[in-house]
Scaffold this motif. Structure first.
Motif, PDB file in Angstrom:
ATOM      1  N   GLY A  84      81.156  40.928 -44.452  1.00 18.71           N
ATOM      2  CA  GLY A  84      80.125  39.908 -44.515  1.00 18.71           C
ATOM      3  C   GLY A  84      78.993  40.185 -43.536  1.00 18.71           C
ATOM      4  O   GLY A  84      78.824  41.296 -43.035  1.00 18.71           O
ATOM      5  N   SER A  85      78.220  39.162 -43.262  1.00 16.66           N
ATOM      6  CA  SER A  85      77.085  39.294 -42.346  1.00 16.66           C
ATOM      7  C   SER A  85      76.994  38.047 -41.480  1.00 16.66           C
ATOM      8  O   SER A  85      77.693  37.053 -41.706  1.00 16.66           O
ATOM      9  N   LEU A  86      76.129  38.097 -40.473  1.00 17.61           N
ATOM     10  CA  LEU A  86      75.996  36.989 -39.531  1.00 17.61           C
ATOM     11  C   LEU A  86      74.536  36.784 -39.161  1.00 17.61           C
ATOM     12  O   LEU A  86      73.663  37.589 -39.496  1.00 17.61           O
ATOM     13  N   ASP A  87      74.294  35.692 -38.435  1.00 17.29           N
ATOM     14  CA  ASP A  87      72.947  35.337 -37.985  1.00 17.29           C
ATOM     15  C   ASP A  87      72.841  35.475 -36.470  1.00 17.29           C
ATOM     16  O   ASP A  87      73.770  35.125 -35.736  1.00 17.29           O
ATOM     17  N   VAL A  88      71.708  35.971 -36.020  1.00 16.56           N
ATOM     18  CA  VAL A  88      71.447  36.207 -34.607  1.00 16.56           C
ATOM     19  C   VAL A  88      70.248  35.365 -34.166  1.00 16.56           C
ATOM     20  O   VAL A  88      69.280  35.207 -34.924  1.00 16.56           O
ATOM     21  N   VAL A  89      70.314  34.810 -32.970  1.00 19.56           N
ATOM     22  CA  VAL A  89      69.171  34.158 -32.346  1.00 19.56           C
ATOM     23  C   VAL A  89      68.858  34.879 -31.042  1.00 19.56           C
ATOM     24  O   VAL A  89      69.754  35.139 -30.230  1.00 19.56           O
ATOM     25  N   VAL A  90      67.596  35.215 -30.853  1.00 13.55           N
ATOM     26  CA  VAL A  90      67.100  35.788 -29.606  1.00 13.55           C
ATOM     27  C   VAL A  90      66.350  34.699 -28.854  1.00 13.55           C
ATOM     28  O   VAL A  90      65.483  34.016 -29.429  1.00 13.55           O
ATOM     29  N   ILE A  91      66.682  34.519 -27.588  1.00 17.70           N
ATOM     30  CA  ILE A  91      66.011  33.533 -26.746  1.00 17.70           C
ATOM     31  C   ILE A  91      65.176  34.276 -25.713  1.00 17.70           C
ATOM     32  O   ILE A  91      65.676  35.155 -25.005  1.00 17.70           O
ATOM     33  N   ALA A  92      63.903  33.917 -25.626  1.00 11.95           N
ATOM     34  CA  ALA A  92      63.000  34.516 -24.642  1.00 11.95           C
ATOM     35  C   ALA A  92      62.265  33.401 -23.913  1.00 11.95           C
ATOM     36  O   ALA A  92      61.947  32.365 -24.500  1.00 11.95           O
ATOM     37  N   ALA A  93      61.990  33.620 -22.635  1.00  9.01           N
ATOM     38  CA  ALA A  93      61.251  32.631 -21.845  1.00  9.01           C
ATOM     39  C   ALA A  93      59.761  32.924 -21.819  1.00  9.01           C
ATOM     40  O   ALA A  93      58.980  32.129 -21.288  1.00  9.01           O
ATOM     41  N   SER A  94      59.362  34.053 -22.378  1.00  9.57           N
ATOM     42  CA  SER A  94      57.942  34.393 -22.488  1.00  9.57           C
ATOM     43  C   SER A  94      57.781  35.377 -23.625  1.00  9.57           C
ATOM     44  O   SER A  94      58.723  36.121 -23.952  1.00  9.57           O
ATOM     45  N   ALA A  95      56.617  35.393 -24.235  1.00 11.61           N
ATOM     46  CA  ALA A  95      56.342  36.310 -25.333  1.00 11.61           C
ATOM     47  C   ALA A  95      55.902  37.661 -24.787  1.00 11.61           C
ATOM     48  O   ALA A  95      55.308  37.740 -23.707  1.00 11.61           O
ATOM     49  N   VAL A 114      73.745  42.144 -40.541  1.00 18.07           N
ATOM     50  CA  VAL A 114      72.877  41.098 -40.004  1.00 18.07           C
ATOM     51  C   VAL A 114      72.159  40.399 -41.156  1.00 18.07           C
ATOM     52  O   VAL A 114      71.424  41.028 -41.925  1.00 18.07           O
ATOM     53  N   ASN A 115      72.364  39.103 -41.279  1.00 19.00           N
ATOM     54  CA  ASN A 115      71.719  38.305 -42.328  1.00 19.00           C
ATOM     55  C   ASN A 115      70.311  37.881 -41.931  1.00 19.00           C
ATOM     56  O   ASN A 115      69.389  37.895 -42.744  1.00 19.00           O
ATOM     57  N   SER A 116      70.158  37.500 -40.661  1.00 17.06           N
ATOM     58  CA  SER A 116      68.855  37.064 -40.158  1.00 17.06           C
ATOM     59  C   SER A 116      68.813  37.218 -38.652  1.00 17.06           C
ATOM     60  O   SER A 116      69.864  37.298 -37.993  1.00 17.06           O
ATOM     61  N   CYS A 117      67.600  37.227 -38.109  1.00 21.19           N
ATOM     62  CA  CYS A 117      67.415  37.223 -36.649  1.00 21.19           C
ATOM     63  C   CYS A 117      66.204  36.353 -36.349  1.00 21.19           C
ATOM     64  O   CYS A 117      65.102  36.616 -36.842  1.00 21.19           O
ATOM     65  N   THR A 118      66.411  35.326 -35.551  1.00 17.89           N
ATOM     66  CA  THR A 118      65.366  34.359 -35.226  1.00 17.89           C
ATOM     67  C   THR A 118      65.037  34.442 -33.747  1.00 17.89           C
ATOM     68  O   THR A 118      65.928  34.329 -32.903  1.00 17.89           O
ATOM     69  N   THR A 119      63.770  34.647 -33.429  1.00 20.74           N
ATOM     70  CA  THR A 119      63.311  34.659 -32.042  1.00 20.74           C
ATOM     71  C   THR A 119      62.736  33.302 -31.677  1.00 20.74           C
ATOM     72  O   THR A 119      61.826  32.792 -32.346  1.00 20.74           O
ATOM     73  N   TRP A 120      63.294  32.713 -30.631  1.00 17.39           N
ATOM     74  CA  TRP A 120      62.753  31.475 -30.063  1.00 17.39           C
ATOM     75  C   TRP A 120      62.154  31.782 -28.697  1.00 17.39           C
ATOM     76  O   TRP A 120      62.847  32.263 -27.799  1.00 17.39           O
ATOM     77  N   THR A 121      60.867  31.507 -28.530  1.00 16.72           N
ATOM     78  CA  THR A 121      60.204  31.612 -27.232  1.00 16.72           C
ATOM     79  C   THR A 121      60.118  30.211 -26.654  1.00 16.72           C
ATOM     80  O   THR A 121      59.418  29.339 -27.197  1.00 16.72           O
ATOM     81  N   LEU A 122      60.845  29.980 -25.575  1.00 15.86           N
ATOM     82  CA  LEU A 122      60.977  28.668 -24.957  1.00 15.86           C
ATOM     83  C   LEU A 122      60.513  28.786 -23.508  1.00 15.86           C
ATOM     84  O   LEU A 122      61.151  29.475 -22.717  1.00 15.86           O
ATOM     85  N   THR A 123      59.429  28.140 -23.146  1.00 15.64           N
ATOM     86  CA  THR A 123      58.800  28.413 -21.851  1.00 15.64           C
ATOM     87  C   THR A 123      58.941  27.293 -20.836  1.00 15.64           C
ATOM     88  O   THR A 123      58.541  27.467 -19.690  1.00 15.64           O
ATOM     89  N   THR A 124      59.494  26.149 -21.213  1.00 13.33           N
ATOM     90  CA  THR A 124      59.676  25.057 -20.272  1.00 13.33           C
ATOM     91  C   THR A 124      61.120  24.573 -20.301  1.00 13.33           C
ATOM     92  O   THR A 124      61.864  24.851 -21.244  1.00 13.33           O
ATOM     93  N   ARG A 125      61.501  23.817 -19.295  1.00  9.75           N
ATOM     94  CA  ARG A 125      62.845  23.228 -19.294  1.00  9.75           C
ATOM     95  C   ARG A 125      63.009  22.300 -20.498  1.00  9.75           C
ATOM     96  O   ARG A 125      64.080  22.280 -21.139  1.00  9.75           O
ATOM     97  N   ASN A 126      61.969  21.527 -20.829  1.00  8.64           N
ATOM     98  CA  ASN A 126      62.047  20.626 -21.979  1.00  8.64           C
ATOM     99  C   ASN A 126      62.406  21.367 -23.259  1.00  8.64           C
ATOM    100  O   ASN A 126      63.083  20.809 -24.141  1.00  8.64           O
ATOM    101  N   ASP A 127      61.980  22.624 -23.369  1.00 14.15           N
ATOM    102  CA  ASP A 127      62.271  23.391 -24.581  1.00 14.15           C
ATOM    103  C   ASP A 127      63.766  23.623 -24.775  1.00 14.15           C
ATOM    104  O   ASP A 127      64.213  23.918 -25.884  1.00 14.15           O
ATOM    105  N   GLY A 128      64.539  23.510 -23.706  1.00 14.30           N
ATOM    106  CA  GLY A 128      65.984  23.641 -23.844  1.00 14.30           C
ATOM    107  C   GLY A 128      66.603  22.531 -24.673  1.00 14.30           C
ATOM    108  O   GLY A 128      67.759  22.642 -25.095  1.00 14.30           O
ATOM    109  N   ILE A 137      70.535  27.892 -32.925  1.00 22.17           N
ATOM    110  CA  ILE A 137      71.532  28.521 -32.056  1.00 22.17           C
ATOM    111  C   ILE A 137      72.942  28.176 -32.532  1.00 22.17           C
ATOM    112  O   ILE A 137      73.797  29.058 -32.687  1.00 22.17           O
ATOM    113  N   ARG A 138      73.203  26.916 -32.800  1.00 16.49           N
ATOM    114  CA  ARG A 138      74.545  26.500 -33.216  1.00 16.49           C
ATOM    115  C   ARG A 138      74.940  27.104 -34.560  1.00 16.49           C
ATOM    116  O   ARG A 138      76.123  27.348 -34.809  1.00 16.49           O
ATOM    117  N   ASN A 139      73.961  27.355 -35.403  1.00 19.21           N
ATOM    118  CA  ASN A 139      74.254  27.965 -36.702  1.00 19.21           C
ATOM    119  C   ASN A 139      74.372  29.484 -36.626  1.00 19.21           C
ATOM    120  O   ASN A 139      74.777  30.124 -37.610  1.00 19.21           O
TER     121      ASN A 139
END
Length: 352
Positions: A84-95, A114-128, A137-139
């Motif tokens: 089968g395949s899976l999903d990946v999430v990349v977390i970055a604090a800056s682009a 790899v089914n998919s890869c999603t990049t999340w750029t999260l730059t503040t604490r609120n973004d958590g 992330i949970r998926n």
């Protein structure tokens, strides 16, 4: 005669300026709309994999920021059980400042399974606490923390993101990262929130104000009492890892009176399977064990610590993080801040 390393006499002023900057930033962040800075880019399938069971957990610990295909492939295969395949999430604090805005996903999408890869750029604490980011992330089945600034990652302790990443590992997925992303995946995180410390500075004073830790962020199976470090030989970081280990022991940050530094060279990576077996790829990794309190670890005083146990692991070598070995290491001591011999090589006391 010892002299305090240059360039740090202004540390109190620097720390004051940093504190003022943090307070100012906090006031600015409080005024901005929640999640305004979060950015999402998804590659591959627009739908997540639907599957009830996974075969991990699995981890990758990288000495520099980029994905290492050899260990990432092993982690993917471990988690999906070879099918089968899976999903990946990349977390970055800056682009990224140039080139692709999704370099980790670009590399990951070229790997099988790899089914998919999603990049999340999260730059503040609120973004958590961004709801869509946490849903992604949970998926997912693997979360990769990009290089950058581990202090920003540590700032997400106590947000929804922390528990979301834990849920991925708990369901048999995995976590990993490179450089700053390597740091955040250890049990005791050198967070660098006051600035980056050098080996000379850390050996002069293991309580240097630039040495700060975050604990309780992630405690991965078989990886307790670890302190990760990156760009290891290239930036001569053995000395500071030794100081981190000594501080962890002196301050009681470990659970059994021992601490393990895990320093990975640039281009290197350690894949850790569900049984705690670590396999090195790409470049050398060093494991530094302190198994007693330091002889001298006081503010404004040179570190003294006798008989660190050090394993130098070449590509292809393994290290059992579940049943940690008592052989194959060489010994090095620090006396009044000075190593007794070359820190990066030595003759093992015994073979395994």
């Amino acid at each position: 005669m010892h002299f305090r390393p240059s360039g740090r006499l202004a540390a109190p002023l620097t720390c004051l300026a940093t504190s003022l900057a943090v307070l100012l930033s906090a006031s600015l962040y409080a005024a901005e709309p929640a999640h305004a800075s979060a950015k999402r880019v998804r590659l591959g399938s627009t739908s997540d994999v639907s599957r009830t069971a996974w075969s991990g957990p699995a981890f990758t610990m990288n000495g520099s920021g980029g994905v290492v295909p050899a260990t990432m492939t092993k982690a993917i295969n471990e988690i999906r059980g070879g099918t089968g395949s899976l999903d990946v999430v990349v977390i970055a604090a800056s682009a990224p400042t140039s080139g692709s805005q999704t370099p980790e996903c670009d590399a990951t999408m070229g790997l099988a399974g790899v089914n998919s890869c999603t990049t999340w750029t999260l730059t503040t604490r609120n973004d958590g606490n961004n709801s869509q980011a946490n849903t992604d992330i949970r998926n997912a089945e693997f979360v990769y923390f990009a290089g950058g600034n581990q202090c920003k990652y540590a700032d997400w302790k106590g947000t929804s993101l922390q528990n979301s990443v834990k849920s991925v590992v708990a369901k048999g997925g995995g976590s990993g990262g490179g450089s700053a992303g390597h740091h955040i995946n250890s049990a005791i995180v050198y967070d660098a929130c006051q600035g980056s410390v050098t080996s000379d500075e850390a050996l002069y004073d293991p309580y240097d104000p630039y040495i700060t830790f975050t604990t309780g962020m992630f405690n991965w199976p078989n990886y307790a009492n670890t302190i990760n470090d990156s760009h290891f030989q290239e930036r001569d970081r053995m000395g500071r890892t030794m100081a981190f280990v000594a501080r962890a022991l002196e301050d009681g940050l470990t659970t059994n009176g021992a601490a393990w530094g895990v320093g990975v060279n640039e281009g290197g990576s350690v894949f850790i399977d569900k049984n705690g077996k670590g396999t090195v790829s790409g470049a050398d990794t060093f494991v530094v064990l302190g198994d007693h309190r330091p002889e001298v670890a006081d503010p404004d005083d040179w570190l003294t610590y006798y008989d660190y146990k050090i394993w130098r692991l070449r590509p292809g070598a393994t290290y059992d993080f579940k049943n940690r070995p008592n052989c194959g290491y060489y010994l090095r001591s620090i006396v009044d801040g000075v190593p007794d011999n070359s820190l990066y090589s030595g003759t093992p006391v015994s073979s395994c």
